[in-house]
Structure formats: structure tokens, C-alpha cells
Design an enzyme around this catalytic site. Structure first.
Site, mmCIF file in Angstrom:
data_model
loop_
_atom_site.group_PDB
_atom_site.id
_atom_site.type_symbol
_atom_site.label_atom_id
_atom_site.label_comp_id
_atom_site.label_asym_id
_atom_site.label_seq_id
_atom_site.Cartn_x
_atom_site.Cartn_y
_atom_site.Cartn_z
ATOM 1 N N HIS A 1 42.111 65.298 27.114
ATOM 2 C CA HIS A 1 41.355 66.300 27.885
ATOM 3 C C HIS A 1 40.091 66.724 27.153
ATOM 4 O O HIS A 1 39.023 66.836 27.738
ATOM 5 C CB HIS A 1 42.206 67.553 28.102
ATOM 6 N N ARG B 1 35.681 54.549 48.067
ATOM 7 C CA ARG B 1 36.844 53.711 47.773
ATOM 8 C C ARG B 1 38.084 54.324 48.411
ATOM 9 O O ARG B 1 38.318 55.529 48.290
ATOM 10 C CB ARG B 1 37.033 53.609 46.264
ATOM 11 N N GLU C 1 38.927 43.590 40.418
ATOM 12 C CA GLU C 1 39.427 44.213 39.185
ATOM 13 C C GLU C 1 40.739 43.589 38.728
ATOM 14 O O GLU C 1 41.337 44.021 37.759
ATOM 15 C CB GLU C 1 39.549 45.733 39.352
ATOM 16 N N ASP D 1 39.713 48.042 34.992
ATOM 17 C CA ASP D 1 40.966 47.354 35.268
ATOM 18 C C ASP D 1 40.873 45.863 34.983
ATOM 19 O O ASP D 1 41.834 45.260 34.512
ATOM 20 C CB ASP D 1 41.396 47.593 36.721
ATOM 21 N N CYS E 1 31.126 48.773 38.931
ATOM 22 C CA CYS E 1 31.316 50.229 38.884
ATOM 23 C C CYS E 1 32.256 50.655 37.755
ATOM 24 O O CYS E 1 32.621 51.817 37.653
ATOM 25 C CB CYS E 1 31.811 50.750 40.226
HETATM 26 C C1 PEP Z 1 37.613 50.146 37.357
HETATM 27 O O1 PEP Z 1 38.796 49.784 37.307
HETATM 28 O O2 PEP Z 1 36.716 49.630 36.677
HETATM 29 C C2 PEP Z 1 37.210 51.253 38.230
HETATM 30 C C3 PEP Z 1 35.949 51.562 38.419
HETATM 31 O O3 PEP Z 1 38.177 51.972 38.827
HETATM 32 P P1 PEP Z 1 39.095 53.080 38.100
HETATM 33 O O4 PEP Z 1 38.542 53.314 36.745
HETATM 34 O O5 PEP Z 1 39.037 54.259 38.992
HETATM 35 O O6 PEP Z 1 40.427 52.381 38.119
HETATM 36 MG MG MG Z 2 40.172 50.363 38.825
#
Ligand code: PEP
Ligand code: MG
Length: 579
Positions: free
Chosen positions: A199, A341, A442, A466, A513
Site C-alpha cells: 500500500h 476493458r 496478455e 500479465d 497498456c
Molecule cells: C496487463 O496485464 O498488462 C494489464 C494492463 O492489465 P492488469 O495489470 O490490469 O492485469
Molecule cells: Mg492483465
């Protein structure tokens, strides 16, 4: 004499201030056996403390300044919900009654029992939850023991002279305290525990306050009132610096401040490389309010709106109307494109309302998460898709599906959305005529199958957080294997390159992203891999823009082709370093 200490730098920047240690969570808990006649009174006392702790926390929530990123309030909301959690309240009252224990001792017993359960689970996500239990229990405990909360002490006691720039040194800091302290003259945080995903780390980054976590025995080494320099990037703290060190770090601090000011000048400049390639810089957001903040920081639109936050910190699921309002608000607020998303619950993103969606499996990251959960729970998915499509007419919206692993899965989700559209049109709703749908890439299987997926999807977005986790078999929230998490691993680079190439061949847009897109160390490499759309934490947009303005994409592409063709890892690394 000066003293160097090392921890994990989790929030960049240099700060100089006086050390102030906070008393830790290691309270001395008194234990008494009650007379039978005193039990009811003790229960009332416990309820009173619980109410007061809740009121204090609510007051903290109300003090969150406008414009603060949404994740900060979310932390406090989690703690507010936990304050009323039956497993804390009922168990404690049970101990007061059955063991005739005073409220403090009963609450401690509850905490120990809960922590023991979390320890057995040994799941990294639940380890954070264990900290939450600790923070909530501690807050009630302090009311019972009439001990000031750390921040309450700061307001009154003269020894906490917060008028001066102060470096807070603690074993751990609760989200509530971080919020209150950040409004005072606190210039940095040092904690003895925690990792990059704790945190303290997340909140300090959001607030732009330098922080070091995991600095063992910090309270033993640092004394109240002594000058400390914190380098939140390197993870170094320097106590009692000599004049030379002070000059060095003051210069570094001034350079950083100047750098930030220069970056501001780039805000309205288009992100075009030296050789004329237009790059799109977008923001990752978690609430409609974040969208406004993102535009102020120079983002051209939103490449990832994470909708899970609508589902978190509550006991029920958000209704179609509630979701519709949130999506309509965000799509109207964003100037430029917006990619929303669909629900990505499971694994590292758990919700209270999702608890009834099934027990925690052994391998949550490989289990029923994201699109898999949505397809398994059509009502959950239907509600969200209806709300999204209804909000689509207010702006330029795209819908992105997380964790797609095959063409069949994408088709199934796409067909579901098409059927929902027909259903809404029959009901007389006006929808945007075309809402592009795309897949997050991902999972390695999706990257490998990207030539096939590209024929079906209208866009791709590479989720490197991911993708790296699954490619390298490294749990992204497990501190123990953090050191293996390598965005530059040749296997990861091959998958990114394949995905971009598939998108380019099929004529669809490819965005990235994941965190990698917002990390300036990788910008030149990604440009060389052919990436033209980057979506990131809004705070990183200007830094990435500067790298883009400085780059010659054609020559980077030639260099990256060479490094991908190399079979020698050392040579590859040298070529990456030379980019
Ligand atoms: C990712 O997996 O790169 C992503 C943008 O999604 P999250 O971090 O929300 O799993
Ligand atoms: Mg992800």
C-alpha cells in the site's frame, strides 16, 4: 557520523527532511479476566471503540483532496468495510463472552486467528489482505487503549513538529495515515516492511512522494530529528549527511525539479518522432475522475479504463444503471478515444461482491478470471455489456476483452455482445452504430495465435504485466520471485514483436497498456518493435513523449531487427543498452 541505509526504492524523487519515527503496530495489549457481570459492559465498550474508529476513518476519507487518484479512496473504502466485517466483530464479541476476556485481549485473539489463516493460505494477494486486517484491528485497538492514532499524535504533540519537512519512518503505514500525512509537510516515507506492491508503495507513487520500503530496522538506525536524505529511485537513505552529500543531493533535487518543469512544456506538443512517426500516448485510468486528470497531464485519450474498481469494496454487484452512469460519465469526460476493458476479476483483483462467485482456487492466476469468469457467469457479463453499449453513444468508445487465450473464446464473447446489442435495440435503446471490440494480448497463447486473432479483432492491446507473468511463469505479486520478472527476456520480446506484426499485417491498431508502456527505459525498444500506441499511468505521459520526440523510429527499427535476430543473449543485452 553519516549512515547509509538501503531498502527498496518504490517512489521516485529526492527528499531531505528530519526523521520522525512513528510508533509501530506492536502495541502492548493488556489482558484481564472479566467478572460475569462485566461482560455486557465490555461488549458495549468494544462497539463504542469500533464506531469511533469507523468515524475517524470516515473523517479521513472526507479529507482526501479532490483530484487524488481513485485508488487512494479505494484503500480507505476497503478498511471501512472491514471495520464492520462480521469475522472481526462477531469473533471478538465471542471471545469476550466465552473466554471472559477484556475487549483489547479479545480483539488481539481475533487478529491472531485471522492472521494465522492468511498465513496458511500463503497467497501473495491475501498477504496484503493480512496487512489490511492488521491496520483495521490496530485502529480499533488504539481507541480501546485510548492511544492516539499516529496521525492524531502528529496534529497535537509538540515533538511532531510537522511544520518542518519531515521524513516519516515507520514499520508500516496505513493508507489513512498516508493520506493525512501527505497533507502535512511530509516529504518522504521509509517503512521497514513491504515491497513494490505494498500500500505504501502504491499510494506514495500516486501522490508523487519519494518512498523507500523494506528498509529493515529503520526505526532502530534513524533517530528523531536527525536529517535524512531519501532517494526514492535508488532506495537509499542517508542519515546525518555531511555538507558534501547535502550539496550533491540538493543539486540532484533541483535537477529533478527543473526536469519536471521542462517536461510541462511538452504538454501540448504532438508526440511525433524526429523522422515524422506519429505516436499516440494514452492513459490508463480507474475512475471517471482520473480521465480529467489524465488530459491535464497530456494524454490524448484513454487506452485502458479498468472497470473492476466499480465492483470493489462493496458487498453487492453494481447494477446496470449504476454502471451505465459511470460509463456514460467517463465516455463523456474523455476527449479522444476511450477503451473500456470488461471485467477482469480474479487472481490479483479480488472483490467482496465476487466472493460468491466461487472459492479461491489453488492457482488463481490460471483459474476462472477475466473473460473466463464473464463467460461462465453470463448474467454478470450481460449486465456490464448492456451498460457499456448503452453508454456507447456518448463518445468514441471501444470495448476490450481481457485474458483472451483463443480465437474460439474471442468469438464466444463477441457473439455474446452481438446478441446483447440486438436485445437492446429491440428494447428501443439508441446505441453507437459501431463499437470496436478488441482483445487484450496478455496470455502467450494469444500472442502466438495473434495472426489468427487479428482477422477477428478490431484492435489489440498488449498487457505486458500479465504477458510477462505467464510467459516467464512468475507470479506478478509474489515478492519472492520478483527478481525474475524481466520485460527484456527474449521470449517476451518475441511475443510482443509477433503481436505488433500481426496487427500491422491485418491493418488493426495495436496498443500496449501494461506497465512496460509507461517505463521510459523501454520506449526506444518499443518504438523499434513498431509500437505506435502507448497507454500508461498519466504521470508518465510527458516523460515518454520526450523520448518519442528524441527518437528516430526507422533507425531504431533496424537496430531492433538486428537484436531480435541475435541468438546470443549477451549480444542482445548489449544491443538493447545501445539503443
Ligand atoms: C496487463 O496485464 O498488462 C494489464 C494492463 O492489465 P492488469 O495489470 O490490469 O492485469
Ligand atoms: Mg492483465
Amino acid at each position: 557520523m553519516s549512515l547509509w541505509l538501503n531498502g527498496i526504492g518504490v517512489s521516485r524523487g529526492v527528499a531531505i527532511g528530519r526523521a520522525q519515527r512513528l510508533h509501530g503496530t506492536d502495541l502492548e495489549i493488556p489482558e484481564r479476566t472479566l467478572q460475569v457481570g462485566d461482560i455486557e459492559h465490555e461488549i458495549t465498550r468494544f462497539y463504542g471503540a469500533q464506531r469511533r474508529a469507523r468515524d475517524e476513518l470516515r473523517a479521513v476519507r472526507e479529507q482526501i483532496p479532490p483530484g487524488t487518484p481513485g485508488d487512494i479512496a479505494a484503500f480507505i473504502d476497503t478498511h471501512l468495510l472491514m471495520m464492520d466485517d462480521r469475522s472481526i466483530v462477531d469473533t471478538t464479541i465471542g471471545y469476550i463472552r466465552s473466554a471472559q476476556l477484556n475487549a483489547e485481549a479479545a480483539l488481539k485473539k481475533t487478529r491472531d486467528a485471522m492472521v494465522a489463516i492468511f498465513d496458511q493460505m500463503d497467497d501473495p494477494y491475501l498477504r496484503t489482505r493480512k496487512d489490511d486486517v492488521g491496520h483495521v484491528v490496530d485502529r480499533i485497538q488504539r481507541v480501546l487503549m485510548k492511544q492516539a492514532q499516529p496521525t492524531a499524535a502528529l496534529e497535537g504533540a509538540p515533538k511532531f513538529d510537522i511544520a518542518e519537512p519531515t521524513v516519516i519512518v515507520s514499520d508500516d503505514i496505513t493508507p489513512a495515515d498516508i493520506i493525512l500525512l501527505s497533507q502535512q509537510k511530509v516529504v518522504a516515507f521509509i517503512t521497514e516492511f513491504g515491497g513494490p506492491l505494498s500500500h505504501t508503495a502504491i499510494l506514495a507513487r500516486s501522490l508523487g512522494i519519494p518512498a523507500i520500503v523494506g528498509l529493515r530496522d529503520a526505526r532502530k538506525w534513524l533517530r528523531d530529528g536527525e536529517t535524512v536524505i531519501v532517494d526514492g529511485e535508488q532506495g537509499h537513505a542517508l542519515a546525518a549527511p555531511d555538507a558534501e552529500a547535502l550539496t550533491f543531493f540538493k543539486t540532484k533535487q533541483a535537477k529533478l525539479a527543473q526536469d519536471r518543469a521542462t517536461l510541462q512544456l511538452l504538454r501540448d506538443k504532438p508526440a511525433i518522432s524526429k523522422d515524422g512517426v506519429k505516436i499516440r500516448l494514452l492513459a490508463n485510468i480507474e475512475s471517471p475522475d482520473d480521465a480529467i486528470h489524465a488530459a491535464e497531464l497530456g494524454a490524448e485519450g484513454v487506452g485502458l479504463y479498468r472497470t473492476e474498481f466499480l465492483y470493489m469494496n462493496r458487498k453487492d454487484l453494481p447494477s446496470e444503471e449504476e454502471q451505465f452512469e459511470a460509463y456514460a460519465k467517463v465516455v463523456s469526460a474523455v476527449k479522444g478515444p476511450l477503451t473500456i476493458r470488461t471485467l477482469d476479476l480474479g487472481a490479483d483483483k479480488q472483490v467482496d461482491s465476487g466472493a460468491r462467485l466461487g472459492p479461491t482456487p489453488n492457482n488463481p492466476a490460471l483459474g476462472l478470471r477475466a473473460i473466463r469468469l464473464c463467460l461462465k457467469e453470463p448474467e454478470l457479463f450481460r449486465t456490464q455489456v448492456r451498460a457499456l453499449l448503452r453508454a456507447s453513444r456518448f463518445g468514441e468508445m471501444k470495448i476490450m476483452l481481457p485474458m483472451i487465450s483463443s480465437v474460439a473464446e474471442y468469438r464466444q464473447a463477441h457473439a455474446f455482445m452481438a446478441a446483447t446489442r440486438i436485445e437492446l435495440e429491440r428494447e428501443g435503446y439508441k446505441l453507437a452504430p459501431d463499437v470496436p471490440v478488441g482483445a487484450m494480448i496478455e496470455v502467450p497463447a494469444a500472442a502466438l495465435a495473434s495472426p489468427m486473432l487479428a482477422r477477428e479483432c478490431q484492435f489489440f492491446s498488449i498487457g505486458t504485466n500479465d504477458l510477462i507473468q505467464y510467459t516467464l511463469a512468475i507470479d506478478r505479486v509474489d515478492d519472492e520471485v520478483n527478481y525474475l520478472y524481466d520485460p527484456l527476456h527474449p521470449a517476451v520480446l518475441q511475443l510482443i514483436q509477433r503481436t505488433i506484426e500481426s496487427g500491422v499485417r491485418a491493418g488493426i491498431a495495436v496498443t500496449m497498456c501494461g506497465e512496460m508502456a509507461g517505463d521510459v527505459r523501454y520506449t526506444r525498444l518499443l518504438l523499434g518493435l513498431g509500437l505506435t500506441e502507448f497507454s500508461m499511468h498519466p504521470a508518465n505521459v510527458l516523460e515518454i513523449k520526450r523520448a518519442v520526440l528524441d527518437a528516430d523510429v526507422k533507425s531504431l527499427q533496424a537496430q531492433v531487427l538486428r537484436l531480435l535476430a541475435s541468438a546470443d543473449i549477451e549480444e542482445q543485452q548489449a544491443l538493447i543498452a545501445a539503443l
